[in-house]
Structures are given as structure tokens and as C-alpha cells.
Design an enzyme around this catalytic site. Structure first.
Site, PDB file in Angstrom:
ATOM      1  N   CYS A 176      33.708 106.199  32.702  1.00 35.08           N
ATOM      2  CA  CYS A 176      35.351 105.923  33.073  1.00 35.08           C
ATOM      3  C   CYS A 176      35.615 104.270  33.519  1.00 35.08           C
ATOM      4  CB  CYS A 176      35.662 106.759  34.434  1.00 35.08           C
ATOM      5  SG  CYS A 176      35.385 108.366  34.103  1.00 35.08           S
ATOM      6  N   HIS A 195      41.014 103.221  37.867  1.00 36.75           N
ATOM      7  CA  HIS A 195      40.703 104.282  37.241  1.00 36.75           C
ATOM      8  C   HIS A 195      41.369 105.617  37.798  1.00 36.75           C
ATOM      9  CE1 HIS A 195      39.074 107.516  35.200  1.00 36.75           C
ATOM     10  NE2 HIS A 195      38.066 107.723  36.227  1.00 36.75           N
ATOM     11  N   ASN A 237      42.352 112.988  34.692  1.00 37.53           N
ATOM     12  CA  ASN A 237      41.456 111.857  34.700  1.00 37.53           C
ATOM     13  C   ASN A 237      41.075 111.833  33.162  1.00 37.53           C
ATOM     14  OD1 ASN A 237      39.116 110.463  34.403  1.00 37.53           O
ATOM     15  ND2 ASN A 237      38.043 111.170  36.312  1.00 37.53           N
TER      16      ASN A 237
HETATM   17  C1  COA Z   1      36.050 117.530  42.696  1.00 33.11           C
HETATM   18  C2  COA Z   1      36.713 117.300  44.091  1.00 33.11           C
HETATM   19  C3  COA Z   1      38.241 117.149  43.911  1.00 33.11           C
HETATM   20  C4  COA Z   1      36.098 118.482  44.926  1.00 33.11           C
HETATM   21  O1  COA Z   1      36.770 118.144  46.228  1.00 33.11           O
HETATM   22  P1  COA Z   1      35.755 118.388  47.548  1.00 33.11           P
HETATM   23  O2  COA Z   1      36.471 118.153  48.527  1.00 33.11           O
HETATM   24  O3  COA Z   1      34.430 117.415  47.330  1.00 33.11           O
HETATM   25  O4  COA Z   1      35.388 119.840  47.229  1.00 33.11           O
HETATM   26  P2  COA Z   1      33.879 120.425  47.622  1.00 33.11           P
HETATM   27  O5  COA Z   1      32.946 120.476  46.191  1.00 33.11           O
HETATM   28  O6  COA Z   1      33.202 119.942  48.638  1.00 33.11           O
HETATM   29  O7  COA Z   1      34.305 121.719  48.078  1.00 33.11           O
HETATM   30  C5  COA Z   1      35.141 122.093  49.088  1.00 33.11           C
HETATM   31  C6  COA Z   1      35.529 123.507  49.212  1.00 33.11           C
HETATM   32  O8  COA Z   1      36.400 123.798  48.064  1.00 33.11           O
HETATM   33  C7  COA Z   1      35.954 124.881  47.406  1.00 33.11           C
HETATM   34  N1  COA Z   1      36.335 124.629  46.005  1.00 33.11           N
HETATM   35  C8  COA Z   1      35.795 123.845  45.098  1.00 33.11           C
HETATM   36  N2  COA Z   1      36.259 124.010  43.744  1.00 33.11           N
HETATM   37  C9  COA Z   1      37.588 124.613  44.164  1.00 33.11           C
HETATM   38  C10 COA Z   1      39.094 124.764  43.459  1.00 33.11           C
HETATM   39  N3  COA Z   1      38.972 124.424  41.996  1.00 33.11           N
HETATM   40  N4  COA Z   1      39.998 125.577  43.984  1.00 33.11           N
HETATM   41  C11 COA Z   1      39.831 126.126  45.369  1.00 33.11           C
HETATM   42  N5  COA Z   1      38.512 125.771  46.152  1.00 33.11           N
HETATM   43  C12 COA Z   1      37.724 125.128  45.387  1.00 33.11           C
HETATM   44  C13 COA Z   1      34.247 124.904  47.504  1.00 33.11           C
HETATM   45  O9  COA Z   1      33.930 126.348  47.274  1.00 33.11           O
HETATM   46  C14 COA Z   1      34.391 124.514  48.856  1.00 33.11           C
HETATM   47  O10 COA Z   1      34.423 125.570  49.913  1.00 33.11           O
HETATM   48  P3  COA Z   1      33.659 126.033  51.112  1.00 33.11           P
HETATM   49  O11 COA Z   1      34.324 124.865  52.120  1.00 33.11           O
HETATM   50  O12 COA Z   1      34.288 127.295  51.509  1.00 33.11           O
HETATM   51  O13 COA Z   1      32.316 126.011  50.683  1.00 33.11           O
HETATM   52  C15 COA Z   1      36.276 116.138  44.639  1.00 33.11           C
HETATM   53  O14 COA Z   1      34.574 116.182  45.062  1.00 33.11           O
HETATM   54  C16 COA Z   1      36.221 114.709  43.730  1.00 33.11           C
HETATM   55  O15 COA Z   1      37.534 114.356  43.340  1.00 33.11           O
HETATM   56  N6  COA Z   1      35.298 114.005  43.617  1.00 33.11           N
HETATM   57  C17 COA Z   1      35.400 112.904  42.800  1.00 33.11           C
HETATM   58  C18 COA Z   1      35.304 113.376  41.344  1.00 33.11           C
HETATM   59  C19 COA Z   1      35.264 112.334  40.164  1.00 33.11           C
HETATM   60  O16 COA Z   1      36.355 111.463  40.312  1.00 33.11           O
HETATM   61  N7  COA Z   1      35.048 112.283  39.426  1.00 33.11           N
HETATM   62  C20 COA Z   1      35.039 111.508  38.086  1.00 33.11           C
HETATM   63  C21 COA Z   1      34.694 109.885  38.504  1.00 33.11           C
HETATM   64  S1  COA Z   1      34.881 108.948  37.018  1.00 33.11           S
END
Ligand code: COA
Length: 334
Positions: free
Chosen positions: A122, A259, A290
Site C-alpha cells: 500500500c 493511503h 482499500n
Molecule cells: C480490520 C479492522 C476494521 C477490524 O476492526 P477491529 O476493531 O480491529 O476488530 P477486531 O478484529 O478487534 O474485532 C472486534 C470485534 O468485532 C468482531 N468482528 C470482526 N469482523 C467483523 C465483521 N466483519 N462484522 C462484525 N463484527 C466483526 C470481532 O469478532 C470482535 O468481536 P468480539 O469483540 O466480540 O470478540 C481494523 O483492525 C482495521 O481496519 N485494521 C487496519 C487494517 C488495514 O488498514 N489494513 C491494510 C493496511 S494497508
């Protein structure tokens, strides 16, 4: 002693024109939630994404790169024969050799440019821009001094629909820019690097692990939480360093074009570097998801052509992703 001739280039480089291609199939959060166990509200609240674009079968990485590249050349007023080098940043060209840049040169009708692909995920577009600027300033951009850079991705091919933690994030498209010499400074020093201890945080599955029949490509595996924490701490710091490296203050910026990974990451960087309200913040992620190396040039092209951004304005761009790698710099818009 024999004395060799060495190359000398221009003092400054700039972006001359941009182009872009957005995958044509709109996949809304509602449709996404027919594929994964989630809700449209959860996706939008956690990321800012309302919909993403997926490429159709005909919108190959080459087709999208060609469309974006041709637009950039036209807008820059550059003939294909004048292109001295082509750099393609992509993680979605699934043939190790030749590079996508070689196919692109043929499609665009560029007779003999230097061609190479880079893999910087990215951060790919900003890495490519830094390389292009370096080629121009070193005198390696060919007789006419034009470098075409393209970020292009078909991340829908590499999305694991069975993984509800990542499937909603990714989209497809291409963005391109022509770089050449400039009379005035228009690309500031890159603040770029990597954090090797996080090399496994975002990884592609190995080709040998691709199961027969289910998917055609190695899918993306990501520890989203670690990426998120890294972006909020380290990437945000690097954004501030990039502004300082340009010798300006946040108040002198017109646009922040990060990004497009997650609106919450964007918001955190805005707060961390104390960007004033006068700085327009790009949120193309709402419609695109993304698109990795393509996200910055796609958004830049849109802002320039729908009137939100203007030639001569300053923009802070910063890319970050798998590696984990980052690259930020301030540019003057074409
Ligand atoms: C992917 C992302 C949105 C997930 O959000 P998060 O707040 O970190 O989510 P988590 O993985 O900690 O999960 C939090 C909760 O949501 C739930 N969950 C995960 N995916 C879910 C979805 N698609 N829908 C609903 N709930 C979801 C999980 O099970 C967890 O539930 P719990 O609290 O009951 O255990 C976030 O981590 C993110 O954007 N990270 C950066 C990723 C990125 O930008 N990558 C590319 C870089 S170039």
C-alpha cells in the site's frame, strides 16, 4: 586513469498529469453482508467504507493500468514515444516475469522505456514516486525526462471471502502519474522505511497453499488489529516527519491524502500531526475501499478533476501497508 562519464539530471521533479480507473462493479456494504457475517453499519463505523469497486473479468490489471496510464499521458501532454521509464507498483500481477510494466509499455505504444515493477504494497505509489523523482534528478529518465508511474490492484482476486475480518476492506482500480523535471521544488524528501519485525502482519498465502478450485490466487491474511495500532503510532509519527522534511508547517498544507486504509486511521493521523481544519482530508475510501498501491493516485486524480483540488496546491501523501512499509512526502499538485 580512465574517467567515466556519469549522468546528471534536473534539480527538481514534479508530477505533470494524472489518470485513474475504478473497477466498474459497485459492491455495497449491503451486498458484502450477503457474503460475510457482518452488518453495513459495523463496516462503515469501523472503516468508513460504504461501498467498494470490484473489477469485472475484462478489467485486468493490465487493462486498468493501461486506461489510467493513457489518461495520465494525455493530460500531461506526453506522447508514448517520449516515455523514458515506466514503474508499476502492484501486488496483484500474478506473473513473476515479465513485469506488468513490460506489458504496459507495449499496450501504450512506448517503444523502449526502462521498465520495472515494484512490490511495496500500500506504500507502492509513494515508493514509485520517490524512485521516479530520483530517476529524473539523476538523469536516468531518458532523453525526454518523462517517467510514468502506475499503482494498480485487483485485490478482489486475493480476498478471502470466508474471512469476515478482512473481506469487506479491499477494492480494485488503477492510478497513474507522469513525473518530469521542474523549475521549482514540487516533491519533498521521502520519509520512508519499514518495520521488519512486523513482516508477517499482512501476508499473502503461498501459491503452493492455494486450494484447487476454491480460489485462483493466494489470498491476503492480515492481523488487522496490529496494523491498526502500528498505523496510529508509527505511521502517524512519520506523517509529521514528512511535513517537517518538506520544510513547511501543517498550516501550509492544502490537502491530506493518505493511503485509503481506514477512516479511523486517517482521523488519528490528522489529530496526531495537528492538521488545521483548513486542510482538506481525502476520504475516497467510502466509495472505493482499500485499493492498496492504487488508492492515493485514484483519489488524487478524482480530487483534481472534480474541482476539490487545484494545480499548485500542496498535499501530504503517505502510504503504508504489508512489510510493514511506509512512505510519506509533500507534493505540489499538477
Ligand atoms: C480490520 C479492522 C476494521 C477490524 O476492526 P477491529 O476493531 O480491529 O476488530 P477486531 O478484529 O478487534 O474485532 C472486534 C470485534 O468485532 C468482531 N468482528 C470482526 N469482523 C467483523 C465483521 N466483519 N462484522 C462484525 N463484527 C466483526 C470481532 O469478532 C470482535 O468481536 P468480539 O469483540 O466480540 O470478540 C481494523 O483492525 C482495521 O481496519 N485494521 C487496519 C487494517 C488495514 O488498514 N489494513 C491494510 C493496511 S494497508
Amino acid at each position: 586513469m580512465t574517467t567515466l562519464t556519469t549522468s546528471t539530471g534536473a534539480q527538481y521533479a514534479r508530477i505533470l498529469g494524472t489518470g485513474s480507473h475504478r473497477g466498474s462493479r459497485v459492491v455495497t456494504n449491503e451486498e458484502m453482508c450477503t457474503m460475510i457475517d457482518s452488518t453495513p453499519e459495523w463496516i462503515e463505523q469501523r472503516t468508513g467504507i460504504k461501498e467498494r469497486r470490484w473489477a469485472t473479468k475484462d478489467e485486468t490489471v493490465l487493462a486498468m493500468a493501461t486506461d489510467a496510464g493513457r489518461q495520465a499521458l494525455e493530460r500531461a501532454g506526453v506522447n508514448p514515444e517520449q516515455v523514458g521509464a515506466i514503474i508499476v507498483a502492484s501486488v496483484s500481477h500474478h506473473i513473476p516475469s515479465p513485469g506488468l510494466s513490460d506489458y504496459l509499455a507495449r499496450e501504450l505504444g512506448c517503444p523502449s522505456p526502462a521498465t520495472f515493477d515494484i512490490s511495496a504494497a500500500c506504500a507502492g505509489f509513494v515508493y514509485a514516486l520517490t524512485l521516479a523523482e530520483s530517476l529524473v534528478r539523476a538523469g536516468h529518465a531518458g532523453a525526454n525526462g518523462f517517467v510514468l508511474i502506475v499503482g494498480v490492484e485487483r485485490l478482489s482476486d486475493m480476498t478471502n471471502i470466508a474471512d469476515r475480518g478482512t473481506a469487506f476492506l479491499f477494492g480494485d482500480g488503477a492510478g497513474a502519474a507522469v513525473v518530469r523535471t521542474s523549475q521549482t521544488p514540487a516533491i519533498s524528501p521521502a520519509v520512508w522505511g519499514s518495520t521488519p519485525e512486523n513482516v508477517k502482519t499482512i501476508e499473502n498465502q503461498r501459491w503452493t497453499d492455494v486450494p484447487d478450485g476454491d480460489t485462483d490466487f493466494p489470498v491476503i491474511q492480515m492481523d488487522g488489529h496490529t496494523v491498526y495500532k502500528w498505523a496510529l503510532s508509527e505511521v502517524a509519527d512519520h506523517a509529521g516527519e514528512a511535513i517537517r522534511a518538506a520544510g513547511i508547517t501543517p498550516e501550509q498544507l492544502d490537502i491530506f491524502l493518505p493511503h485509503q486504509a481506514n477512516d479511523r486511521i486517517t482521523d488519528a493521523i490528522v489529530r496526531h500531526v495537528h492538521l488545521p481544519e483548513s486542510v482538506m482530508v481525502c476520504r475516497d475510501i467510502a466509495e472505493m475501499g482499500n485499493t492498496s498501491s492504487a488508492s492515493i493516485p485514484i483519489a488524487m486524480d478524482a480530487m483534481l478533476h472534480d474541482g476539490r483540488a487545484h494545480s499548485g496546491q500542496t498535499a501530504l501523501i503517505i502510504g503504508f501497508g504489508a512489510g510493514l512499509v511506509y512512505a510519506g512526502q509533500v507534493i505540489v499538485l499538477p
